[in-house]
Write an enzyme that holds these catalytic residues in place. Sequence first.
Site, PDB file in Angstrom:
ATOM      1  N   LYS A  13      25.963  45.546  40.409  1.00 21.14           N
ATOM      2  CA  LYS A  13      26.867  46.307  39.534  1.00 21.14           C
ATOM      3  C   LYS A  13      26.704  45.882  38.071  1.00 21.14           C
ATOM      4  CE  LYS A  13      30.566  44.928  41.771  1.00 21.14           C
ATOM      5  NZ  LYS A  13      29.922  44.044  42.785  1.00 21.14           N
ATOM      6  N   ARG A  88      39.326  47.044  43.091  1.00 21.36           N
ATOM      7  CA  ARG A  88      38.771  46.509  44.330  1.00 21.36           C
ATOM      8  C   ARG A  88      39.821  46.282  45.416  1.00 21.36           C
ATOM      9  NH1 ARG A  88      35.221  42.399  41.374  1.00 21.36           N
ATOM     10  NH2 ARG A  88      34.629  41.376  43.274  1.00 21.36           N
ATOM     11  N   ARG A 122      21.039  33.806  42.301  1.00 20.19           N
ATOM     12  CA  ARG A 122      21.399  34.284  40.959  1.00 20.19           C
ATOM     13  C   ARG A 122      21.571  33.108  40.000  1.00 20.19           C
ATOM     14  NH1 ARG A 122      26.351  38.223  40.226  1.00 20.19           N
ATOM     15  NH2 ARG A 122      27.400  36.602  41.428  1.00 20.19           N
ATOM     16  N   ARG A 151      26.727  30.288  39.081  1.00 18.49           N
ATOM     17  CA  ARG A 151      28.175  30.515  39.080  1.00 18.49           C
ATOM     18  C   ARG A 151      28.805  29.725  40.213  1.00 18.49           C
ATOM     19  NH1 ARG A 151      29.177  36.988  38.606  1.00 18.49           N
ATOM     20  NH2 ARG A 151      30.661  36.529  40.242  1.00 18.49           N
ATOM     21  N   ARG A 162      33.722  35.847  49.697  1.00 25.73           N
ATOM     22  CA  ARG A 162      33.711  37.069  48.877  1.00 25.73           C
ATOM     23  C   ARG A 162      33.258  38.274  49.704  1.00 25.73           C
ATOM     24  NH1 ARG A 162      29.911  35.163  44.435  1.00 25.73           N
ATOM     25  NH2 ARG A 162      30.069  37.250  43.577  1.00 25.73           N
TER      26      ARG A 162
HETATM   27  P1  AP5 Z   1      24.524  41.365  39.835  1.00 23.66           P
HETATM   28  O1  AP5 Z   1      24.195  42.534  38.984  1.00 23.66           O
HETATM   29  O2  AP5 Z   1      24.964  40.113  39.165  1.00 23.66           O
HETATM   30  O3  AP5 Z   1      25.516  41.826  41.010  1.00 23.66           O
HETATM   31  P2  AP5 Z   1      27.040  42.242  40.946  1.00 23.66           P
HETATM   32  O4  AP5 Z   1      27.221  43.405  41.879  1.00 23.66           O
HETATM   33  O5  AP5 Z   1      27.495  42.428  39.530  1.00 23.66           O
HETATM   34  O6  AP5 Z   1      27.650  40.975  41.627  1.00 23.66           O
HETATM   35  P3  AP5 Z   1      28.870  40.058  41.249  1.00 23.66           P
HETATM   36  O7  AP5 Z   1      28.764  38.852  42.138  1.00 23.66           O
HETATM   37  O8  AP5 Z   1      28.974  39.798  39.783  1.00 23.66           O
HETATM   38  O9  AP5 Z   1      30.020  40.966  41.711  1.00 23.66           O
HETATM   39  P4  AP5 Z   1      31.369  40.508  42.140  1.00 23.66           P
HETATM   40  O10 AP5 Z   1      31.986  41.843  42.345  1.00 23.66           O
HETATM   41  O11 AP5 Z   1      31.480  39.562  43.267  1.00 23.66           O
HETATM   42  O12 AP5 Z   1      31.814  39.595  40.927  1.00 23.66           O
HETATM   43  P5  AP5 Z   1      32.748  39.867  39.691  1.00 23.66           P
HETATM   44  O13 AP5 Z   1      32.165  39.177  38.540  1.00 23.66           O
HETATM   45  O14 AP5 Z   1      33.131  41.300  39.582  1.00 23.66           O
HETATM   46  O15 AP5 Z   1      23.227  41.042  40.751  1.00 23.66           O
HETATM   47  C1  AP5 Z   1      23.228  39.933  41.631  1.00 23.66           C
HETATM   48  C2  AP5 Z   1      21.815  39.283  41.642  1.00 23.66           C
HETATM   49  O16 AP5 Z   1      20.888  40.232  42.195  1.00 23.66           O
HETATM   50  C3  AP5 Z   1      21.272  38.922  40.263  1.00 23.66           C
HETATM   51  O17 AP5 Z   1      20.519  37.740  40.378  1.00 23.66           O
HETATM   52  C4  AP5 Z   1      20.367  40.107  39.903  1.00 23.66           C
HETATM   53  O18 AP5 Z   1      19.339  39.701  39.021  1.00 23.66           O
HETATM   54  C5  AP5 Z   1      19.838  40.514  41.260  1.00 23.66           C
HETATM   55  N1  AP5 Z   1      19.588  41.956  41.391  1.00 23.66           N
HETATM   56  C6  AP5 Z   1      20.463  42.965  41.074  1.00 23.66           C
HETATM   57  N2  AP5 Z   1      19.907  44.170  41.353  1.00 23.66           N
HETATM   58  C7  AP5 Z   1      18.662  43.916  41.874  1.00 23.66           C
HETATM   59  C8  AP5 Z   1      17.603  44.757  42.354  1.00 23.66           C
HETATM   60  N3  AP5 Z   1      17.730  46.087  42.381  1.00 23.66           N
HETATM   61  N4  AP5 Z   1      16.489  44.165  42.812  1.00 23.66           N
HETATM   62  C9  AP5 Z   1      16.361  42.797  42.805  1.00 23.66           C
HETATM   63  N5  AP5 Z   1      17.325  41.936  42.354  1.00 23.66           N
HETATM   64  C10 AP5 Z   1      18.458  42.499  41.889  1.00 23.66           C
HETATM   65  O19 AP5 Z   1      34.084  39.107  40.177  1.00 23.66           O
HETATM   66  C11 AP5 Z   1      34.110  37.713  40.323  1.00 23.66           C
HETATM   67  C12 AP5 Z   1      35.492  37.286  40.787  1.00 23.66           C
HETATM   68  O20 AP5 Z   1      36.482  37.672  39.798  1.00 23.66           O
HETATM   69  C13 AP5 Z   1      35.997  37.928  42.088  1.00 23.66           C
HETATM   70  O21 AP5 Z   1      35.539  37.251  43.240  1.00 23.66           O
HETATM   71  C14 AP5 Z   1      37.524  37.830  41.906  1.00 23.66           C
HETATM   72  O22 AP5 Z   1      37.976  36.524  42.159  1.00 23.66           O
HETATM   73  C15 AP5 Z   1      37.691  38.106  40.419  1.00 23.66           C
HETATM   74  N6  AP5 Z   1      37.887  39.540  40.154  1.00 23.66           N
HETATM   75  C16 AP5 Z   1      37.074  40.345  39.427  1.00 23.66           C
HETATM   76  N7  AP5 Z   1      37.542  41.611  39.413  1.00 23.66           N
HETATM   77  C17 AP5 Z   1      38.683  41.586  40.156  1.00 23.66           C
HETATM   78  C18 AP5 Z   1      39.609  42.591  40.542  1.00 23.66           C
HETATM   79  N8  AP5 Z   1      39.456  43.874  40.164  1.00 23.66           N
HETATM   80  N9  AP5 Z   1      40.639  42.228  41.322  1.00 23.66           N
HETATM   81  C19 AP5 Z   1      40.828  40.953  41.705  1.00 23.66           C
HETATM   82  N10 AP5 Z   1      39.980  39.953  41.390  1.00 23.66           N
HETATM   83  C20 AP5 Z   1      38.915  40.273  40.623  1.00 23.66           C
END
Ligand code: AP5
Length: 206
Positions: A13, A88, A122, A151, A162
């Site tokens: 994402k 989410r 990552r 991270r 997660r």
């Molecule tokens: P990346 O793009 O970083 O993936 P992502 O989907 O953004 O994953 P996240 O782990 O950041 O999502 P998340 O939803 O768990 O975390 P968030 O920060 O929102 O890609 C991942 C890896 O794959 C990278 O190394 C990339 O290079 C590689 N990659 C990507 N695409 C690829 C491809 N096509 N081919 C090859 N490699 C590829 O949330 C973190 C925490 O914050 C949550 O756990 C929660 O505690 C809190 N939080 C955030 N939002 C909320 C909410 N709305 N409600 C409650 N808590 C929340």
Amino acid sequence: MKIVFLGPPGAGKGTQAEKIISRLGIPQISTGEILRRAIREKTPTGLEAQSYIEKGALVPDDVVVRIVRDRIAEPDCKNGYLLDGFPRTLPQAEALASFESIDVVVNLEVPASLLIHRLSGRRVCAQCGYTTHVDRGEAKCPKCGAELTQRKDDAPESVQNRLDVYEKQTKPLIDFYAEKGLLKNVDGSKPLAEVTEAILAALGSN
Ligand code: AP5
């Protein structure tokens, strides 16, 4: 255009959001990034969010709804925005629907085995936020030269939590948005550039 990116942790994402916002000229609103910044800056929100994030649990709905509501009221969001990581839970989606009308929801589909590989490998730049993967063999951040770090919530026990949280609390949003006719599924397991093109096609912006 008002866009929501849905998908499990590691679906890509954040990576794809960066590409799409530069093509469409709209801001990216990542609740994960906003919360991690609040933790670094030790704000009251950051102090409240830290323990949830580190163990891979969700931050309470009222905290993230307030963050998003305030952010989308800012002037740069008047022509649209991309929500990355919000909503989410069903209560978050219902809260969003009470104050905003979303145009399209892109759901990135990636199998669980690939998600674990992506998350465990990552690396992020502590300085500028650049995201990469150990598979790319980068020793330092190619943008600013700083150290690449892992991270805390990419540690194996947090990753599993997660993924479980996603299954229980976020996956029901797929049906929620499909029933509203807003959902576009995209195969997120393909190479980066192919996924970007598929998203742009789903948005009708290619
Ligand atoms: P990346 O793009 O970083 O993936 P992502 O989907 O953004 O994953 P996240 O782990 O950041 O999502 P998340 O939803 O768990 O975390 P968030 O920060 O929102 O890609 C991942 C890896 O794959 C990278 O190394 C990339 O290079 C590689 N990659 C990507 N695409 C690829 C491809 N096509 N081919 C090859 N490699 C590829 O949330 C973190 C925490 O914050 C949550 O756990 C929660 O505690 C809190 N939080 C955030 N939002 C909320 C909410 N709305 N409600 C409650 N808590 C929340």
